[in-house]
Design a protein around this motif. Structure first.
Motif, PDB file in Angstrom:
ATOM      1  N   ASN A  85       0.816  -1.200   0.000  1.00 11.25           N
ATOM      2  CA  ASN A  85       0.000   0.000   0.000  1.00 11.25           C
ATOM      3  C   ASN A  85       0.856   1.259   0.000  1.00 11.25           C
ATOM      4  OD1 ASN A  85      -2.683  -1.442   0.575  1.00 11.25           O
ATOM      5  ND2 ASN A  85      -1.397  -2.110   2.288  1.00 11.25           N
ATOM      6  N   LEU A  86       0.280   2.304  -0.548  1.00 12.47           N
ATOM      7  CA  LEU A  86       0.902   3.618  -0.530  1.00 12.47           C
ATOM      8  C   LEU A  86      -0.115   4.608   0.008  1.00 12.47           C
ATOM      9  CD1 LEU A  86       3.494   5.198  -1.329  1.00 12.47           C
ATOM     10  CD2 LEU A  86       2.315   5.771  -3.464  1.00 12.47           C
ATOM     11  N   GLN A  87       0.103   5.077   1.232  1.00  9.18           N
ATOM     12  CA  GLN A  87      -0.735   6.096   1.835  1.00  9.18           C
ATOM     13  C   GLN A  87      -0.180   7.462   1.465  1.00  9.18           C
ATOM     14  OE1 GLN A  87      -3.664   5.953   3.767  1.00  9.18           O
ATOM     15  NE2 GLN A  87      -3.562   8.165   3.376  1.00  9.18           N
ATOM     16  N   MET A  88      -0.994   8.273   0.814  1.00  6.36           N
ATOM     17  CA  MET A  88      -0.582   9.578   0.340  1.00  6.36           C
ATOM     18  C   MET A  88      -1.398  10.651   1.037  1.00  6.36           C
ATOM     19  SD  MET A  88      -0.261   8.777  -3.763  1.00  6.36           S
ATOM     20  CE  MET A  88      -2.025   8.470  -3.919  1.00  6.36           C
ATOM     21  N   SER A  89      -0.728  11.676   1.536  1.00 10.08           N
ATOM     22  CA  SER A  89      -1.388  12.792   2.184  1.00 10.08           C
ATOM     23  C   SER A  89      -0.791  14.100   1.674  1.00 10.08           C
ATOM     24  CB  SER A  89      -1.266  12.699   3.705  1.00 10.08           C
ATOM     25  OG  SER A  89       0.087  12.750   4.115  1.00 10.08           O
ATOM     26  N   SER A  90      -1.464  15.201   2.007  1.00  3.89           N
ATOM     27  CA  SER A  90      -1.029  16.529   1.565  1.00  3.89           C
ATOM     28  C   SER A  90      -0.749  16.548   0.068  1.00  3.89           C
ATOM     29  CB  SER A  90       0.201  16.986   2.355  1.00  3.89           C
ATOM     30  OG  SER A  90      -0.072  17.039   3.742  1.00  3.89           O
ATOM     31  N   LEU A  91      -1.654  15.985  -0.682  1.00  6.24           N
ATOM     32  CA  LEU A  91      -1.463  15.877  -2.122  1.00  6.24           C
ATOM     33  C   LEU A  91      -1.541  17.247  -2.792  1.00  6.24           C
ATOM     34  CD1 LEU A  91      -3.564  12.660  -2.674  1.00  6.24           C
ATOM     35  CD2 LEU A  91      -1.121  12.901  -3.191  1.00  6.24           C
ATOM     36  N   ASN A  92      -0.756  17.405  -3.841  1.00  4.06           N
ATOM     37  CA  ASN A  92      -0.757  18.630  -4.619  1.00  4.06           C
ATOM     38  C   ASN A  92      -0.808  18.268  -6.103  1.00  4.06           C
ATOM     39  OD1 ASN A  92       2.129  18.565  -5.706  1.00  4.06           O
ATOM     40  ND2 ASN A  92       2.513  18.490  -3.496  1.00  4.06           N
ATOM     41  N   PRO A  93      -1.089  19.235  -6.971  1.00  7.85           N
ATOM     42  CA  PRO A  93      -1.225  18.910  -8.392  1.00  7.85           C
ATOM     43  C   PRO A  93       0.001  18.242  -9.003  1.00  7.85           C
ATOM     44  CG  PRO A  93      -2.210  21.035  -7.966  1.00  7.85           C
ATOM     45  CD  PRO A  93      -1.528  20.617  -6.687  1.00  7.85           C
ATOM     46  N   ALA A  94       1.190  18.497  -8.467  1.00 10.21           N
ATOM     47  CA  ALA A  94       2.392  17.852  -8.986  1.00 10.21           C
ATOM     48  C   ALA A  94       2.396  16.350  -8.760  1.00 10.21           C
ATOM     49  CB  ALA A  94       3.635  18.473  -8.350  1.00 10.21           C
ATOM     50  N   ASP A  95       1.532  15.856  -7.886  1.00  6.82           N
ATOM     51  CA  ASP A  95       1.424  14.419  -7.653  1.00  6.82           C
ATOM     52  C   ASP A  95       0.553  13.718  -8.687  1.00  6.82           C
ATOM     53  OD1 ASP A  95       3.006  14.391  -5.242  1.00  6.82           O
ATOM     54  OD2 ASP A  95       1.277  15.260  -4.194  1.00  6.82           O
ATOM     55  N   THR A  96      -0.075  14.473  -9.554  1.00  4.53           N
ATOM     56  CA  THR A  96      -0.913  13.879 -10.590  1.00  4.53           C
ATOM     57  C   THR A  96      -0.066  13.018 -11.514  1.00  4.53           C
ATOM     58  OG1 THR A  96      -2.528  15.680 -10.538  1.00  4.53           O
ATOM     59  CG2 THR A  96      -2.419  14.359 -12.548  1.00  4.53           C
ATOM     60  N   ALA A  97      -0.438  11.755 -11.656  1.00  6.36           N
ATOM     61  CA  ALA A  97       0.338  10.812 -12.451  1.00  6.36           C
ATOM     62  C   ALA A  97      -0.387   9.484 -12.485  1.00  6.36           C
ATOM     63  CB  ALA A  97       1.741  10.621 -11.861  1.00  6.36           C
ATOM     64  N   VAL A  98       0.082   8.601 -13.350  1.00  4.37           N
ATOM     65  CA  VAL A  98      -0.286   7.204 -13.274  1.00  4.37           C
ATOM     66  C   VAL A  98       0.687   6.529 -12.319  1.00  4.37           C
ATOM     67  CG1 VAL A  98      -0.572   5.035 -14.527  1.00  4.37           C
ATOM     68  CG2 VAL A  98      -1.220   7.192 -15.613  1.00  4.37           C
ATOM     69  N   TYR A  99       0.162   5.846 -11.325  1.00 10.30           N
ATOM     70  CA  TYR A  99       0.973   5.190 -10.313  1.00 10.30           C
ATOM     71  C   TYR A  99       1.006   3.690 -10.559  1.00 10.30           C
ATOM     72  CZ  TYR A  99       1.357   9.427  -7.523  1.00 10.30           C
ATOM     73  OH  TYR A  99       1.657  10.693  -7.078  1.00 10.30           O
ATOM     74  N   TYR A 100       2.192   3.107 -10.445  1.00  9.52           N
ATOM     75  CA  TYR A 100       2.416   1.689 -10.684  1.00  9.52           C
ATOM     76  C   TYR A 100       3.021   1.039  -9.448  1.00  9.52           C
ATOM     77  CZ  TYR A 100       2.168   3.112 -15.618  1.00  9.52           C
ATOM     78  OH  TYR A 100       1.787   3.628 -16.830  1.00  9.52           O
ATOM     79  N   CYS A 101       2.552  -0.148  -9.104  1.00 16.93           N
ATOM     80  CA  CYS A 101       3.243  -0.963  -8.119  1.00 16.93           C
ATOM     81  C   CYS A 101       4.130  -1.964  -8.845  1.00 16.93           C
ATOM     82  CB  CYS A 101       2.270  -1.680  -7.182  1.00 16.93           C
ATOM     83  SG  CYS A 101       1.122  -2.821  -7.968  1.00 16.93           S
TER      84      CYS A 101
END
Length: 124
Positions: A80-96
């Motif tokens: 798992n990847l818990q993400m907080s304080s997200l901002n527009p720069a985090d926009t992406a396709v995420y892969y495990c």
């Protein structure tokens, strides 16, 4: 063969939180080094967070330190990847990704098993 199925992607407002999960089949998570990668539009894929088999050591990209947490949930056989304080720069396709390696595996080319990717969009 290790099969990886991701879930949890979606849209969130800046400052929000999101948890990505990757269910693994074909292997116990205890034997796998795992990592999360992301690719934003027009950019190369980059490593985000990693956790080692064995002692469970972790490593994070500077851009996500203090905001993202990688962890195993052995009861559900997920990484798992818990993400907080997200901002527009985090926009992406995420892969495990995963591989049989006892230690931290940082290099993208070292991984042989990949999920299909899940879209994360951060916008107002």
């Amino acid at each position: 063969q290790v099969q990886l199925v991701e879930s949890g992607g979606g849209s969130v407002q800046p400052g929000g939180s999101l948890r990505l999960s990757c269910e693994a089949s074909g292997s116990n998570l205890d034997y796998l080094a795992i990592g999360w990668f992301r690719q934003a539009p027009g950019k190369e894929r980059e490593g985000v967070a990693f956790i080692a088999a064995g002692d469970g050591s972790t490593h994070y990209a500077d851009s996500v330190k203090g905001r993202f947490t990688i962890y195993r949930d052995n009861s559900e056989n997920t990484m798992n990847l818990q993400m907080s304080s997200l901002n527009p720069a985090d926009t992406a396709v995420y892969y495990c990704a995963a591989d049989y390696f006892r230690g931290l595996l940082i290099a993208e080319e070292g991984y042989h098993y990949w999920g299909q990717g899940t879209q994360v969009t951060v916008s107002a």
